[in-house]
Design a protein around this motif. Structure first.
Motif, mmCIF file in Angstrom:
data_model
loop_
_atom_site.group_PDB
_atom_site.id
_atom_site.type_symbol
_atom_site.label_atom_id
_atom_site.label_comp_id
_atom_site.label_asym_id
_atom_site.label_seq_id
_atom_site.Cartn_x
_atom_site.Cartn_y
_atom_site.Cartn_z
ATOM 1 N N GLU A 291 50.924 41.660 40.323
ATOM 2 C CA GLU A 291 49.895 42.543 40.872
ATOM 3 C C GLU A 291 48.595 41.785 41.115
ATOM 4 O OE1 GLU A 291 51.000 46.887 38.944
ATOM 5 O OE2 GLU A 291 50.176 45.316 37.636
ATOM 6 N N ALA A 292 48.217 40.915 40.162
ATOM 7 C CA ALA A 292 46.995 40.125 40.317
ATOM 8 C C ALA A 292 47.086 39.242 41.558
ATOM 9 C CB ALA A 292 46.748 39.271 39.075
ATOM 10 N N PRO B 98 41.677 47.924 43.964
ATOM 11 C CA PRO B 98 42.249 47.466 45.242
ATOM 12 C C PRO B 98 41.288 47.639 46.419
ATOM 13 C CG PRO B 98 43.854 48.755 44.021
ATOM 14 C CD PRO B 98 42.542 48.937 43.321
ATOM 15 N N GLY C 77 41.779 40.810 37.657
ATOM 16 C CA GLY C 77 42.974 41.649 37.640
ATOM 17 C C GLY C 77 43.792 41.472 36.381
ATOM 18 N N LEU C 78 43.998 40.221 35.975
ATOM 19 C CA LEU C 78 44.741 39.946 34.745
ATOM 20 C C LEU C 78 44.011 40.518 33.535
ATOM 21 C CD1 LEU C 78 45.818 36.258 35.474
ATOM 22 C CD2 LEU C 78 47.320 38.268 35.419
ATOM 23 N N TYR D 138 46.569 44.171 34.694
ATOM 24 C CA TYR D 138 47.575 44.115 35.753
ATOM 25 C C TYR D 138 48.521 42.944 35.496
ATOM 26 C CZ TYR D 138 44.730 47.412 38.458
ATOM 27 O OH TYR D 138 44.029 48.521 38.876
ATOM 28 N N SER D 139 49.736 43.041 36.012
ATOM 29 C CA SER D 139 50.707 41.967 35.858
ATOM 30 C C SER D 139 50.319 40.780 36.731
ATOM 31 C CB SER D 139 52.098 42.464 36.264
ATOM 32 O OG SER D 139 52.141 42.690 37.672
ATOM 33 N N HIS D 140 50.974 39.633 36.518
ATOM 34 C CA HIS D 140 50.714 38.455 37.337
ATOM 35 C C HIS D 140 51.032 38.734 38.802
ATOM 36 C CE1 HIS D 140 50.264 36.318 33.564
ATOM 37 N NE2 HIS D 140 49.860 35.250 34.237
ATOM 38 N N GLN E 71 48.873 39.867 44.239
ATOM 39 C CA GLN E 71 48.773 40.726 45.410
ATOM 40 C C GLN E 71 47.328 41.125 45.700
ATOM 41 O OE1 GLN E 71 50.947 41.660 47.842
ATOM 42 N NE2 GLN E 71 52.226 40.103 46.836
ATOM 43 N N PHE E 72 46.540 41.334 44.652
ATOM 44 C CA PHE E 72 45.130 41.667 44.854
ATOM 45 C C PHE E 72 44.381 40.483 45.471
ATOM 46 C CE2 PHE E 72 45.659 44.779 41.152
ATOM 47 C CZ PHE E 72 45.854 45.848 42.006
#
Length: 459
Positions: A162-163, A397, A153-154, A158-160, A165-166
């Protein structure tokens, strides 16, 4: 004794319990290892990732080591894929509740994928078992999966937040799927399938829906069985593979001492001794025409792997693959134990975890150190092999959720899912713990990747 083993050895047996009793037993494990405690990660004492990687190099072909280094230096996620032993060392020193199942052992995002069952159904499942082992804590696979989600994710921008949350989403879908499986009869659990066509129906992206549908349905028929076949040619001596160095070449063109194997004898031995009689009788209609070395994957680059070309009397090809199985990283660091040849470990683990297994999957009984370290399978279909990458890149996601729920089904086949469900519970404490661990490990992996890139002698 590892931390995982120590915790497990202190727990009472849960065999013979009903589903209700198993759930209560799993819930009781929270007293010894609270779910919140799984969130922590600290580098184990004496940790030296470069030294661990260097040790694994000894079993790899020298000519392929530069390629492996090039792949692993490309990005943190590629490094994570190639450094399964490093994470095995780290995970062996972490707290775990003692809820055990057959483990994939290298459970990152790209070790899931699509394949055709013997009946022709396109299924989604765990599809790499080189590190598999029985009786391993479920959080081993989950931590590696969640960490791979965070790292990927990173890397995808994606932001930290968001990562995280994934990673949490992967753990949540695992937990909620396990709760569903916990109330099912064992026989029904064993026969659960993840049909890719059903997954595609849930996608809202029309373009992606069309791409995946095309990948699933295109090529159905005889040509589908040779979709992953490298280029072949007919010469005066018969059919043979066309060399494409350094990834595909005949053994007589290789300088590696480890490549001096009698491949025809090895393939024929696995066909005769490793396949079930109904399948082995199929080969009376085929003749072995050629064999060659073929490099695969990221973590597997340098491990000996070869393919064989079989032809029917009407020149219809069939391609098989063999691969050398090293002792699992889980064995190396005391997370698991296995008695017997490594090839048998891989084949047996795949049969336990996968919903529908390749009919050509085979491993020899312990007849000798040479043959016993190999396993055989059908050469993967190229048409389906790119589906996981497509889903990851365009429906991240949804792909994360798919991997989490699929892993739960794979674990439930060899365990009492009610115990896992009881430990994880119906709230989000477990999900949050896995997500927190994943982010801490993503940071560790990034530092390891930098150290690896800075050391020209790491491989």
């Amino acid at each position: 004794m590892s931390t995982m083993d120590q915790v497990a050895s202190d727990l009472p047996t849960a065999r013979g319990l009903s589903r209700k009793e198993s759930y209560a037993f799993g819930k009781s494990l929270r007293g010894a290892i609270p779910r919140e405690a799984l969130a922590d990660y600290a580098p184990p004492a004496g940790r030296d990732p470069i030294a661990i990687i260097k040790e694994t190099v000894r079993a790899r072909l020298k000519s392929l080591r530069p390629m492996r280094r090039e792949l692993m230096t490309a990005a943190p996620f590629a490094f994570l894929r190639g450094a399964a032993d490093v994470m095995a060392f780290d995970l062996s020193r972490q707290l775990a509740p003692g809820v055990k199942a057959q483990a994939c052992g290298d459970c990152h995002l790209m070790n899931f994928g699509a394949y055709s069952s013997p009946e022709g159904n396109v299924l989604f499942d765990v599809n790499d078992f080189d590190e598999t082992a029985p009786e391993v804590d479920i959080v081993y696979d989950l931590r590696r999966l969640a960490s791979s989600v965070a790292v990927a994710g990173l890397e995808m921008g994606y932001s930290h937040g968001e990562a995280r949350q994934f990673a949490r989403r992967a753990a949540k879908t695992y937990r909620t799927r396990m709760l569903q499986l916990a109330v099912m009869p064992p026989y029904d659990i064993w026969n659960v399938r993840v049909h890719l066509k059903d997954v595609v129906k849930t996608l809202r992206d029309r373009v992606l829906h069309e791409k995946l549908s095309a990948a699933i349905y295109a090529g159905k028929g005889p040509e589908d069985r040779t979709d992953g076949l490298p280029k072949i040619e007919k010469t005066s001596s018969g059919w043979r593979f066309v060399d494409k160095p350094p990834k595909l070449l005949h053994l007589d063109a290789m300088d590696d001492e480890e490549a001096r194997l009698d491949l025809p004898k090895l393939f024929e031995g696995l066909v005769q001794d490793g396949l079930q009689p109904p399948v082995s009788s199929l080969f009376a209609r085929y003749r072995l025409c050629d064999t060659a070395f073929k490099a695969v994957g990221v973590g597997s680059v340098g491990v000996f792997c070869a393919i064989a070309l079989y032809m029917s009397a009407d020149d219809e090809p069939l391609a098989l693959q063999i691969k050398a199985a090293q002792p699992s990283a889980l064995e190396r660091f005391g997370v698991a134990r296995w008695k017997g040849p490594s090839g048998k470990r891989v084949a047996s683990g795949q049969r336990v975890m996968q919903a529908a297994t390749d009919m050509f999957l085979a491993a020899a009984d312990e007849r000798g150190a040479e043959e016993g370290r190999f396993y055989m399978r059908h050469l993967k279909t190229r048409r389906l092999s790119g589906i996981a990458e497509l889903l990851k890149d365009q429906a991240f996601p949804r792909y994360v959720e798919l991997c989490g729920s699929t892993l739960a089904r794979a674990h439930a086949r060899s365990s009492q899912p009610a115990i896992s469900a009881g430990y994880m519970g119906k709230g989000d404490a477990f999900d949050d713990a896995m997500a927190s661990f994943a982010m801490l490990y993503a940071k560790q992996n990034a530092m390891d990747h930098q150290a690896f890139c800075a050391d020209p002698d790491a491989i």
